[in-house]
Design a protein around this motif. Structure first.
Motif, short mmCIF file in Angstrom:
data_model
loop_
_atom_site.label_atom_id
_atom_site.label_comp_id
_atom_site.label_asym_id
_atom_site.label_seq_id
_atom_site.Cartn_x
_atom_site.Cartn_y
_atom_site.Cartn_z
N SER A 188 2.69 -52.04 -5.28
CA SER A 188 1.91 -51.82 -6.64
C SER A 188 3.07 -52.02 -7.94
CB SER A 188 1.59 -50.34 -6.68
OG SER A 188 0.51 -50.17 -5.92
N THR A 244 0.38 -50.27 -15.22
CA THR A 244 -0.74 -50.78 -15.12
C THR A 244 -1.53 -50.28 -16.31
OG1 THR A 244 -0.86 -51.36 -13.04
CG2 THR A 244 -3.06 -51.56 -14.08
N GLU A 294 2.62 -56.11 -11.05
CA GLU A 294 2.77 -56.08 -9.55
C GLU A 294 3.94 -57.24 -9.02
OE1 GLU A 294 0.28 -54.81 -10.27
OE2 GLU A 294 -0.22 -52.88 -8.81
N ARG A 308 -9.09 -50.69 -9.92
CA ARG A 308 -7.50 -49.79 -9.88
C ARG A 308 -7.48 -49.27 -8.48
NH1 ARG A 308 -5.69 -48.17 -14.90
NH2 ARG A 308 -3.93 -47.96 -13.37
N GLY A 309 -6.24 -49.18 -8.30
CA GLY A 309 -5.68 -48.90 -6.91
C GLY A 309 -6.04 -49.94 -5.88
N SER A 346 -3.99 -51.98 -4.60
CA SER A 346 -3.02 -52.74 -3.85
C SER A 346 -3.24 -51.93 -2.39
CB SER A 346 -1.65 -52.18 -4.25
OG SER A 346 -1.44 -52.72 -5.43
N1 ASP Z 1 -1.32 -51.04 -10.23
C1 ASP Z 1 -2.89 -51.03 -9.95
C2 ASP Z 1 -3.27 -49.74 -10.46
O1 ASP Z 1 -2.35 -48.99 -11.17
C3 ASP Z 1 -3.04 -51.18 -8.54
C4 ASP Z 1 -2.55 -50.03 -7.61
O2 ASP Z 1 -1.64 -49.22 -8.07
O3 ASP Z 1 -2.82 -50.08 -6.44
O4 ASP Z 1 -4.54 -49.49 -10.60
#
Ligand code: ASP
Ligand code: ADP
Ligand code: MG
Length: 404
Positions: free
Chosen positions: A40, A46, A73, A149-150, A152
């Motif tokens: 990430s 982000t 990333e 979001r999330g 990764s």
């Molecule tokens: N950096 C991205 C986020 O904050 C993806 C991740 O962390 O998975 O959403």
């Protein structure tokens, strides 16, 4: 074994942490495994990039936003590969494009269509550790996309599926999947294992420990996923197929979600086709509607419809709803962003009765009003005033005896 290891934002938050991640990867390689590392962006990065975009443009074009967001990333992927090199390993860093992650063109929440992993496979065969920038892909037109979001987590699980990896490890800042968010409920208990189905519900109901789509993917392709901490060596939680033991527990976990907004359209004419028209317009804008409440009108003429959407889509959903509302001759449209959804999840609910009543009683005892309810075979959700979220989670955790 071929192992995919994903390290989240807090796990790569600074140079020290990136070096620690490199050590952990190094240890896995020395144990004789081939490793693909997915990283990430550094914690908070982000959000910072989104903030920057708003400083130059109130409503940034999503294609450019994706290009910007993908950079977080890339930084950690390159640094992680360098740190592995410094430890004497052969390591190569790939962007989403170089990893061959092909997505649709829905910017900021693109879906992975396929992974052309030829280059990564070759690198692994040549003895390289492959480090991949998470959260991103590329469209057929070669535009950079991000995966929500999330995202990764999804990168990691999808690569594990594409490469037929033996294991996908998700490294984060807690020891695994708990009966509730351990940052809210101090006596939350870590689960040794959880079924894909329950995990999918928990994730989609707000437990951000795994991104929802990553669980969908893991379930579809049967990828064994282990969630564990990058800060210690505790064993973590295995996400896997349901088994007999799991059914014995009625409620496995509590989830909460503050990222929803409620829209109410007032006094809509009560006739066939109204809901279809409204929700078609919202779906066409790629907005996912969650709970929907519609009463039968008492006079056969007009009724209110309430529904929830992700907060990030609330503005757009309001615009669409207002337009449809005028066309339908409804009385008006209201927005409430101070709401939260609390949910109980468990495969044991299939065979137990009275679970809903127990949930409502627990909330009522603490004066928490329920605005809407939705259920499925293995979950019950209640919409409540956001200010009671933490209280509701603790009360339910207690009521179903989930603590350690
Ligand atoms: N950096 C991205 C986020 O904050 C993806 C991740 O962390 O998975 O959403
Ligand atoms: P990462 O940056 O590693 O992807 P996230 O912040 O996305 O980490 O996810 C980990 C967080 O998920 C934890 O810090 C915890 O607060 C939260 N969380 C919510 N529900 C749960 C749960 N049931 N079990 C474990 N963690 C949970
Ligand atoms: Mg995450």
């Amino acid at each position: 074994m071929l192992i995919v290891q994903k390290y989240g934002g807090t796990s790569v938050a600074n140079i020290e942490r990136i070096k620690a991640v490199a050590e952990r990867v190094s240890k896995t390689v020395k144990e004789g495994h081939k490793v693909v590392v997915v990283v990430s962006a550094m914690a908070g990065e982000t959000d910072k990039l989104i903030e920057l975009s708003h400083q130059v443009c109130p409503d940034p074009p999503l294609r450019e936003l994706d290009l910007l967001l993908s950079s977080g990333e890339r930084v950690t992927a390159a640094l992680t590969a360098m740190a592995l090199n410094a430890l004497g390993h052969k390591a190569v860093a790939f962007t989403g494009r170089q990893m061959g992650i092909i997505t649709d063109a829905v910017h900021t929440k693109a879906r992975i269509e396929r992974i052309e992993a030829k280059r990564a496979i070759k690198a692994l065969e040549e003895g390289y550790i492959v480090v991949v920038a998470g959260f991103q892909g590329i469209t057929a037109e070669e535009d950079v996309t991000t995966l929500g979001r999330g995202g990764s987590d999804l990168t990691a699980v999808a690569i594990a599926a594409a490469l037929n990896a033996d294991l996908c490890e998700i490294y984060t800042d807690v020891d695994g999947v708990f009966t509730a968010d351990p940052n809210i409920v101090s006596n939350a208990r870590k689960l040794d294992k959880i079924s894909y189905e329950e995990m999918l519900e928990l994730a989609s109901l707000g437990a951000k420990v795994l991104q929802t789509r990553s669980v969908e993917f893991a379930m579809k392709y049967n990828v064994p996923v282990v969630v564990r901490s990058s800060f210690n060596w505790n064993p973590g939680t295995l996400v896997t197929k349901e088994d007999k033991d799991m059914e014995k527990v009625v409620v496995s976990g509590i989830a909460h979600d503050k990222n929803q907004a409620k829209i109410t359209i007032l006094k809509v004419p009560d006739r066939p086709g109204i809901a279809a028209k409204l929700f078609k317009a919202i779906a066409d804008a790629n907005i996912v509607v969650d709970m929907i409440v519609q009463n039968i009108s008492s006079d056969g003429k007009a009724t209110d419809i309430s529904f929830t959407v992700p907060k990030t889509d609330a503005k757009k959903a309001m615009e669409i709803t207002k337009k449809v509302s005028e066309e339908l001759g409804a009385e008006g449209v209201l927005l409430n962003e101070e709401i939260a959804k609390v949910s109980i999840v468990g495969v044991g609910m299939r065979t137990h009765s009275g679970v809903a009543a127990q949930m409502f009683e627990a909330l009522a005892k603490h004066g928490i009003n329920i605005m809407a309810i939705s259920t499925s075979e293995i979950k019950i959700s209640c919409l409540i005033d956001a200010k009671y979220t933490e209280l509701a989670v603790r009360v339910l955790h207690e009521a179903f005896n989930l603590g350690s």
